[in-house]
Structures are given as C-alpha cells and as structure tokens.
Design an enzyme around this catalytic site. Structure first.
Site, short mmCIF file in Angstrom:
data_model
loop_
_atom_site.label_atom_id
_atom_site.label_comp_id
_atom_site.label_asym_id
_atom_site.label_seq_id
_atom_site.Cartn_x
_atom_site.Cartn_y
_atom_site.Cartn_z
N LYS A 187 -8.15 4.76 3.08
CA LYS A 187 -7.43 5.98 2.71
C LYS A 187 -7.75 6.50 1.31
O LYS A 187 -7.86 7.71 1.10
CB LYS A 187 -5.92 5.73 2.87
CG LYS A 187 -5.51 5.72 4.34
CD LYS A 187 -4.13 5.20 4.57
CE LYS A 187 -4.01 3.70 4.52
NZ LYS A 187 -4.82 2.97 5.51
N TYR A 193 -8.98 -4.05 14.73
CA TYR A 193 -8.41 -3.80 13.41
C TYR A 193 -8.63 -5.00 12.50
O TYR A 193 -8.45 -6.16 12.91
CB TYR A 193 -6.90 -3.50 13.51
CG TYR A 193 -6.29 -3.23 12.14
CD1 TYR A 193 -6.33 -1.96 11.58
CD2 TYR A 193 -5.76 -4.27 11.37
CE1 TYR A 193 -5.83 -1.72 10.31
CE2 TYR A 193 -5.26 -4.03 10.10
CZ TYR A 193 -5.30 -2.75 9.57
OH TYR A 193 -4.82 -2.51 8.31
N GLN A 242 -7.46 -1.01 5.58
CA GLN A 242 -6.46 -0.38 4.72
C GLN A 242 -7.12 0.35 3.55
O GLN A 242 -6.52 1.25 2.97
CB GLN A 242 -5.50 -1.46 4.20
CG GLN A 242 -4.40 -0.93 3.31
CD GLN A 242 -3.29 -1.94 3.16
OE1 GLN A 242 -2.66 -2.32 4.12
NE2 GLN A 242 -3.06 -2.41 1.93
N SER A 293 -16.47 25.06 -28.34
CA SER A 293 -16.74 23.76 -28.92
C SER A 293 -15.76 23.52 -30.05
O SER A 293 -15.37 24.46 -30.76
CB SER A 293 -18.17 23.72 -29.45
OG SER A 293 -18.29 22.76 -30.47
N ASN A 321 -1.35 -0.77 13.71
CA ASN A 321 -2.78 -0.49 13.90
C ASN A 321 -3.01 0.87 14.55
O ASN A 321 -3.88 1.63 14.11
CB ASN A 321 -3.43 -1.59 14.76
CG ASN A 321 -3.28 -2.97 14.14
OD1 ASN A 321 -2.81 -3.08 13.01
ND2 ASN A 321 -3.65 -4.00 14.88
N THR A 327 -39.81 28.38 -7.44
CA THR A 327 -40.02 27.04 -6.92
C THR A 327 -40.44 26.21 -8.13
O THR A 327 -41.01 26.75 -9.08
CB THR A 327 -41.14 26.98 -5.85
OG1 THR A 327 -42.36 27.40 -6.48
CG2 THR A 327 -40.86 27.89 -4.67
N HIS A 328 -40.11 24.95 -8.11
CA HIS A 328 -40.40 24.07 -9.26
C HIS A 328 -39.80 24.61 -10.56
O HIS A 328 -40.34 24.35 -11.64
CB HIS A 328 -41.91 23.87 -9.44
CG HIS A 328 -42.63 23.51 -8.19
ND1 HIS A 328 -42.79 22.22 -7.76
CD2 HIS A 328 -43.20 24.31 -7.24
CE1 HIS A 328 -43.45 22.22 -6.60
NE2 HIS A 328 -43.70 23.47 -6.26
N SER A 363 0.81 -1.23 0.00
CA SER A 363 0.00 0.00 0.00
C SER A 363 0.83 1.28 0.00
O SER A 363 0.31 2.36 0.21
CB SER A 363 -0.93 0.01 1.22
OG SER A 363 -0.16 0.02 2.41
N ASN A 379 -19.48 27.42 -23.60
CA ASN A 379 -20.07 26.42 -22.72
C ASN A 379 -19.63 26.59 -21.27
O ASN A 379 -18.47 26.90 -21.02
CB ASN A 379 -19.67 25.00 -23.20
CG ASN A 379 -20.30 24.66 -24.53
OD1 ASN A 379 -21.42 25.09 -24.83
ND2 ASN A 379 -19.58 23.89 -25.34
N1 ARG Z 1 -1.21 -0.67 6.11
C1 ARG Z 1 -2.24 -0.96 7.07
C2 ARG Z 1 -3.41 0.01 6.95
O1 ARG Z 1 -3.31 0.94 6.26
C3 ARG Z 1 -1.72 -0.90 8.44
C4 ARG Z 1 -1.08 -2.18 8.75
C5 ARG Z 1 -1.72 -2.96 9.78
N2 ARG Z 1 -1.63 -4.27 9.30
C6 ARG Z 1 -1.71 -5.31 10.04
N3 ARG Z 1 -1.56 -6.44 9.45
N4 ARG Z 1 -1.94 -5.25 11.31
O2 ARG Z 1 -4.44 -0.17 7.57
#
Ligand code: ARG
Length: 483
Positions: A338, A330, A335, A290, A117, A168-169, A30, A298
């Site tokens: 993000k 956890y 993971q 265009s 974690n 409205t509408h 990751s 536009n």
């Molecule tokens: N890379 C993981 C995450 O973004 C954190 C790692 C925790 N992994 C684990 N096997 N305890 O959540």
C-alpha cells in the site's frame, strides 16, 4: 473488546499463549497506512452485510443495526475522529473492534465468510479504480494546458504561427511549429492516460467470496458483491484473487512511465527558460528566486516535477521487489503493497497540477524561437530532398548539401546567405531557383502529411487531440466507477 495478557481479544489471539512482543507488534501494525482505506473497507462491509442478510446469518433487525453502525463509523472516519487503539492491528481489525464496542456480539457476526486477505484485496482494487480516475483527470489538466498553448501559437489571420527549432541530440535539426512540439507531449500523455485506463479494466474484478484463499462454505454470492461494489466482473479464481498484486504493480508501472513523461517535459521547461535557450519564461507564480542572488529567477517547479520521478520509479521497484518470490497465496509481505501505491498517487496529485500550471504560465519569445528555427542550417534536408525530387540519389544529395553547408559555415552565413549562383554550381540538377526553397515558413508548409508540422496538419491534429482530451476519463467500456 478488551485485550488480555495472551492477546486473545485481538482478531487472532486465542490460538496463542502469549501476547505479541512489542517489537513484533510494532512491525506488524499497519493502521497508520491502511486506515486510508476506510471508505473502501466500509463499502465492502456493507456489501458483505447484505449477503449475510440474504443467506439468513443476519436477520432484518441485525442487518439494519449493522448498516446504521457502519454509517456512524464512516462519519467518525470522515471527521477524522475514529478512535483507533494501540491494539488495533489494521483497518479491518479496528473497524470490527469498534463495531463490537458499539453493537456488542452482533459486531462479531460480520466476520463470517470473509478474511482480511480478501478484504484487503477488495479494498485495494476499489482504491486503485478511484485513484485512476484522479490521475487521469490530472493528466487531462496537463494536456489541456499544452493544447491551449498550442492553439494560441497556431496563429490567427493577422499573426503567423510560432516557429520553433525541432531538435535531435539537442542540436537544431529541422524547423517545426511550436504547436507541433507542444502537441507531441499531448500524445505522449494520452498514452500515459491509456495505460492507467487499461490497468483499471484488468483491476475491475470483485474478489469477495474468496475468503482466506479457497472460497467459502457459506452460500455467499460473488456476483452480488461485484454488483453492489460496482465491479465489472468476478475474479475467476479465489487463490489468484487474494495473492495477486499485479493490478497495483501495473498501476505503479503506469505511474512510473507517466512520471518519466512529466520529467522530460520538466527538463524542456528548464532548458527553454535558460538565458542560453531563451525560448520561454515561466510565470512568476511558478518561479522562485534565490536567497542570495537577487537577480535569479529559477524554474524550481519544473525541476521538482523532474525530481519527483525518482520516488515514483522507486515505488514501482519497491512493489515488484516485494511480490517477487512470494508463493501462493496471501503472504504478509503483501502488507507492504500500500505505501508505494499511496506515495505514487500523492506524488502525482502534487506534480500534475503544478506542471499544468507551469505550462499555462509560459510566455514564449516568439521572435527568438523564429530566429532559432531558421538558424543552424535547418533547411539542409529540404535542399537534399529537392535534389531527390530532381532524380539525384539521396546519398549524393546528402554529400552535395553537406558541401554547401561547409561553404556557408566558412563564409559565416546560413544556407540562405549563400549566393544562389554558388548553390546552382554545386550540382547539375541545381539552379538558382532552389534558393527560394530556403524559407523556413515554406519549409514548414511543405511537411503537410497528416503527422507533419504544416499548419493545416497541425490544426487537424490539435482538433483530434482536443476531442480525446475533452472526453470523459470514464468513457471506455467496462469501467464503471468504484464504490
Ligand atoms: N493488514 C494486512 C494487509 O494489509 C491484511 C491482513 C491479513 N493478515 C493476515 N495475517 N492474514 O495485507
């Protein structure tokens, strides 16, 4: 630190007899995503080195060497020169591997008393706090563009305030000041900003000291982490601390709601700039042409603001779906938290300045707006409410005025085009003087309650909004910035 055939050189390989299969590694790696959290991760490591030093796991010289190495590491990241390797699984592992390469065994001491974690939970909280500041600043930019236009169109001594049809509408309902309409968006955005700030107040808890899930046998002080990382307080429960992602979810909910607001504003801009509405023209710098129709102009930017909403709503749904069904604490599914967060932040960082610029570039067609505001029998309510003032039940007043509108429509005029005698004949309570009510500016002036569209009320409203928007985004209690 080399990686042998069993993967023992990795953070966790010793227990296992085989190195990860390529397919397994490819799914789990990751660094391309969480590498973005290097600042937060290094801030956590500095705080952690301080705690290990305090309890004597690091002596003075070791502490100094570690801090210096963390600084060198930060420089590498800042220069985009951090040497990630293929066997780095995530940003935490990569930094530890680099520290060991750089410092030898001392680099391995930093892992004591923490887990990835709690590290990732810490990093994400720090990131979300900072991201909130950025998003709120972006919202302020859109609000300021709206406020500036509202101010211009509130008029001066020799230029009356700009009128607009209130709908409205998508049908003309009652006349308003254009400034009142623009301010409506400012308030909606104000609540959007408030949602981010409210979320940040809940996110503002320190989780280090949780370890993997249960807390630590080492005597590390959670309050010291909170103080050194600028968190308002310590999370109350280590299991909750490493399992929770509701802060990120709430952030994404705020992002999705904000995106919907932006999309609705984008839709207004698209409508206003059509020949059919003709209320406003988007500036050249925020318009596109265009490739085939030479005449085209536009509102692509407003359309993209609208169009980006789908992905931000998708980011929220993605995280909700990821977390749904996860047992304590956890789980590696987490993971996946993000990418949606980063995507929403990146999208809003594009959308908000583009929207602010588009609004600032608008040239309103004041005459056309005034004509539209006065048309469409938009003073029918005023006439009905005058009848109410004269003692007629609204139910009857509605019917009487509806009849007058029908007659005007048949005659091809608006209400003010009717013969005052016709109006006076429509009900005992009416006389020819009510024809004077049928003036659109007077109609706007009459709506002078605090939330109404009368120029005086809108002036007060505008000043109130300016004060809120001008205030710092960090002005609420308990919201000191992250590391
Ligand atoms: N890379 C993981 C995450 O973004 C954190 C790692 C925790 N992994 C684990 N096997 N305890 O959540």
């Amino acid at each position: 630190m080399g990686t042998d055939a069993t993967g023992a050189g990795r953070l966790w390989g010793a227990r296992l007899q085989a190195a990860p299969a390529d397919a397994a590694w490819a799914l789990g790696v990751s660094t391309a995503v969480d590498g973005r959290l290097w600042r937060q991760d290094l801030a956590g490591s500095r705080a952690h080195a301080g705690e290990l030093h305090r309890i004597g796991v690091l002596d003075d010289a070791e502490h100094d060497r570690l801090l210096a190495a963390l600084d060198r590491c930060a420089d590498l990241f800042a220069d985009e020169a951090f040497p990630f390797r293929d066997d780095d699984e995530d940003v935490h592992g990569a930094i530890e591997r680099w520290l060991v390469d750089d410092l030898g065994p001392l680099g391995g001491k930093l892992r004591a008393g923490r887990s990835r974690n709690d590290q990732i939970a810490n990093d994400l909280r720090l990131y979300l706090k900072d991201a909130t500041t950025g998003v709120v600043a972006g919202i302020r930019g859109v609000q300021r563009a709206l406020l500036d236009q509202a101010e211009v169109h509130l008029g001066t001594d020799d230029r009356p305030a700009t009128l607009a049809p209130g709908m409205t509408h998508l049908q003309r309902g009652q006349p308003v000041l254009l400034s009142h309409l623009l301010l409506a968006w400012v308030w909606m955005l104000e609540r959007d900003a408030g949602r981010f700030l409210d979320a940040r107040a809940r996110i503002d808890e320190s989780v280090l000291g949780s370890g993997a899930l249960a807390g630590l046998t080492l005597d590390l002080d959670p309050a010291a982490y909170a103080a050194s990382l600028g968190f308002a307080r310590v999370a109350p429960n280590s299991m909750d601390a490493v399992a929770a992602r509701d802060g990120a979810t709430e952030f994404l909910a705020a992002a999705a709601i904000l995106s919907v607001t932006c999309s609705r504003i984008g839709e207004e801009l698209v409508l206003w700039s059509t020949a059919e509405f003709g209320y406003a023209r988007v500036g050249d710098a925020f318009s596109t042409g265009s490739s085939i129709m030479p005449q085209k102009r536009n509102p692509d930017i407003a359309e993209l603001v609208r169009g980006k909403t789908g992905r931000v709503v998708g980011d929220l749904v993605a995280l909700l779906t990821t977390v749904k069904g996860l047992p304590m604490t956890y789980n590696r599914d987490l993971q996946e938290d993000k990418e949606p967060v980063f995507d929403a932040v990146d999208t809003l960082e594009l959308v908000l300045p583009a929207l602010a610029g588009t609004i600032a570039s608008l040239q309103f067609d004041v005459d056309r707006l005034a004509t539209a505001a006065a048309g469409g029998f938009s003073l029918a309510t005023d006439l009905a409410e005058e009848l109410v003032r004269r003692g007629v039940p609204f139910r009857d007043a509605h019917e009487v005025v509806g009849g007058l509108v029908r007659r005007a429509e048949q005659a091809g005029v608006d209400l003010d085009g009717l013969d005052p005698a016709v109006i006076a004949d429509a009900h005992d309570a009416l006389d020819t003087s009510v024809a004077e009510l049928l003036d659109v500016r007077a109609a706007v002036e009459r709506r002078d309650a605090s939330l109404g569209t009368a120029p005086g009320s809108v002036r007060v409203q505008l000043e109130h909004a300016r004060r809120l928007v001008g205030a710092q985004s960090d002005d609420r209690p308990g919201r000191e910035g992250g590391a």
